[in-house]
Design a protein around this motif. Structure first.
Motif, short mmCIF file in Angstrom:
data_model
loop_
_atom_site.label_atom_id
_atom_site.label_comp_id
_atom_site.label_asym_id
_atom_site.label_seq_id
_atom_site.Cartn_x
_atom_site.Cartn_y
_atom_site.Cartn_z
N VAL A 75 0.84 -1.20 0.00
CA VAL A 75 0.00 0.00 0.00
C VAL A 75 0.87 1.25 0.00
CG1 VAL A 75 -1.79 1.26 1.25
CG2 VAL A 75 -1.83 -1.23 1.20
N ALA A 78 2.32 1.69 -3.50
CA ALA A 78 1.38 1.82 -4.62
C ALA A 78 1.31 3.22 -5.23
CB ALA A 78 -0.02 1.38 -4.16
N PRO A 79 1.36 4.32 -4.45
CA PRO A 79 1.27 5.65 -5.09
C PRO A 79 2.35 5.91 -6.14
CG PRO A 79 0.87 5.84 -2.74
CD PRO A 79 1.31 4.43 -2.98
N LEU A 82 1.50 5.82 -9.95
CA LEU A 82 0.77 6.90 -10.63
C LEU A 82 1.74 8.04 -10.93
CD1 LEU A 82 -2.54 6.97 -8.54
CD2 LEU A 82 -2.06 5.73 -10.64
N ALA A 90 -1.26 11.07 -5.26
CA ALA A 90 -1.47 9.70 -5.74
C ALA A 90 -2.14 8.85 -4.67
CB ALA A 90 -0.13 9.09 -6.14
N PHE A 91 -1.77 9.05 -3.43
CA PHE A 91 -2.38 8.29 -2.34
C PHE A 91 -3.87 8.59 -2.25
CE2 PHE A 91 -3.75 7.55 2.00
CZ PHE A 91 -3.18 6.33 2.30
N LEU A 94 -5.80 6.86 -5.06
CA LEU A 94 -5.99 5.43 -4.79
C LEU A 94 -7.04 5.21 -3.71
CD1 LEU A 94 -2.27 4.20 -4.91
CD2 LEU A 94 -4.06 3.81 -6.62
N THR A 95 -7.05 6.08 -2.71
CA THR A 95 -8.06 5.97 -1.66
C THR A 95 -9.46 6.19 -2.21
OG1 THR A 95 -6.47 6.77 0.00
CG2 THR A 95 -8.80 6.91 0.56
N LEU A 97 -10.41 5.64 -5.27
CA LEU A 97 -10.75 4.47 -6.09
C LEU A 97 -11.26 3.32 -5.21
CD1 LEU A 97 -7.83 4.43 -8.69
CD2 LEU A 97 -10.24 4.93 -9.13
N ALA A 98 -10.59 3.10 -4.09
CA ALA A 98 -11.04 2.06 -3.16
C ALA A 98 -12.42 2.42 -2.59
CB ALA A 98 -10.04 1.89 -2.02
N TYR A 138 -4.78 4.84 5.28
CA TYR A 138 -4.98 3.75 4.34
C TYR A 138 -6.08 2.78 4.78
CZ TYR A 138 -2.25 0.15 6.93
OH TYR A 138 -1.79 -0.77 7.85
N LEU A 141 -8.77 1.52 2.18
CA LEU A 141 -8.40 0.38 1.36
C LEU A 141 -8.56 -0.93 2.14
CD1 LEU A 141 -5.60 0.15 -1.20
CD2 LEU A 141 -5.76 -1.66 0.50
#
Length: 416
Positions: A75, A78-79, A82, A90-91, A94-95, A97-98, A138, A141
């Protein structure tokens, strides 16, 4: 198809508006009431630092703040996938998107026969109660793994077990969603796949990164966080003359002083009692509905949360997600509990970051706030378990109906 699109407009608009509000608060979190920008520091300061360490093939073994299972490392990394964005940007992407995945899954589940869209609306409108905090942790996620596992378990127990295992490798607690699986083949399939996927994934992470188990020592050394149930009792004890103080350690504000170790041990003992109670429920449960798995997961996570030595405000993200999963089923017994959890979320964001200084200093305001927040959660935990127990206990045998019909012999005797 056109009718479906029209029906999807209000839910999509609600999600976009509420998430736009959360993003606005995140970008305007400079005032003291919103934490002076410290809420986002955990991402661009701490998570970003860990990502640099992990990029060199090792977990931050000597960092006492690293207290997470090895899956959390992915996790943090992951950023970087992008390009063109800062780590924080980026974090947050992703958050979101989750978050959107959870909302979509809740909407799909609620649209099925016997389902309810209330779960989608609870998640969509409930998460913003924590303002910008969910975007800077996080836990969204992690909650996504747990919610998707719960929604998959009734129809696809193998998939549910695999998702629960992946979530547990990120933050342990998602394994609790398997507690309420239907006895028999469904339980065997879910737990077998959870064990298999968990073992293989852990082995791969151990091959790629060094110090995979370093988090265990750091987690075991934690004390009593000021926001936990034990911390609330110690905070009240300060007003009665207890000479303890607050210190920043292990990534949280914790109490140090006389009897703190005893309070920490008592918290662990209560967690053991909660675990024993859940096992007893599992053994004695006889009746179940389509909501039992979700109801059991919420009760279990609530019990483990309120008995923990740590009760950070982001833990409410877990409870909101599990509450939403319960509300996708019409037969859930947890509706009153979900109301208490929403109220606790409001109290949590007042505690942190709005009036966190009062909690640290142990003022009367801070003590009352913690008493209200944790009082709501304790009430929710006990009520959740009681309602789960009553809903799944064996149905009482029907009382025998006396036969009032007169037998022929008795009728002849009466006639004579």
């Amino acid at each position: 198809m056109t009718r479906r699109l029209v029906r999807a407009v209000p839910p999509a608009a609600a999600w976009l508006l509420t998430r736009g509000f959360m993003l606005w608060v995140l970008t305007h979190s400079g005032p003291a009431a919103l934490g002076n920008g410290r809420v986002a520091h955990e991402v661009w300061g701490l998570y970003h630092h860990w990502a640099h360490v992990l990029a060199h093939g090792a977990f931050p073994a000597h960092d006492t703040l690293w207290q997470y299972p090895p899956g959390a490392g992915l996790v943090m990394l992951a950023p970087a996938a992008l390009p063109g964005l800062t780590y924080l940007q980026a974090f947050v992407v992703l958050t979101l998107l989750a978050d959107a995945t959870v909302a979509f899954a809740l909407a799909r589940s609620g649209a099925r026969e016997g389902g309810s869209r209330l779960g989608f609306w609870y998640w969509t409108c409930g998460l913003p109660l924590l303002l910008h905090l969910p975007l800077a942790r996080y836990d969204v996620l992690v909650t996504a793994f747990a919610v998707l596992a719960l929604l998959a378990l009734p129809r696809f127990p193998r998939v549910g077990g695999a998702l629960a295992a992946l979530g547990a490798l990120v933050k342990v607690w998602p394994v609790l969603v398997l507690l309420g699986t239907a006895k028999g083949r469904a339980t065997r399939s879910a737990w077998t796949w959870a064990a298999g996927v968990g073992a293989v994934t852990f082995a791969l992470l151990a091959l790629v990164f060094r110090n995979s188990l370093s988090f265990l020592g750091n987690q075991g050394g934690r004390g009593v966080q000021i926001e936990s149930l034990g911390g609330t009792l110690l905070g009240l004890a300060r007003h009665a003359g207890w000479h303890g103080r607050v210190r920043y350690q292990y990534g949280a504000m914790e109490y140090v002083g006389p009897h703190v170790t005893a309070v920490a041990d008592a918290s662990l003992a209560l967690t053991g009692v909660a675990f024993a109670g859940l096992l007893l429920w599992r053994l004695r449960a006889r009746r179940r509905t389509a909501a039992t798995s979700c109801d059991a997961a919420l009760a279990a996570v609530l019990l483990f949360t309120v008995t923990s030595r740590v009760l950070s405000p982001q833990y409410l993200i877990w409870l909101l997600g599990l509450s939403a999963a319960c509300l996708t089923a019409r037969h859930t017994v947890q509706r009153p509990v979900t109301v208490l959890i929403a109220l606790a979320a409001v109290a949590s964001i007042v505690v942190y970051p709005v009036l966190y200084r009062d909690v640290i200093l142990g003022t009367t305001t801070g003590a009352v706030l913690m008493l209200v927040r944790n009082g709501l959660l304790v009430t929710a935990a006990v009520w959740s378990f009681v309602r789960l127990w009553r809903a799944t206990r064996p149905a009482p045998d029907p009382a025998p109906v006396p036969d009032t019909r007169r037998s022929p012999d008795r009728a002849l005797t009466s006639a004579s």
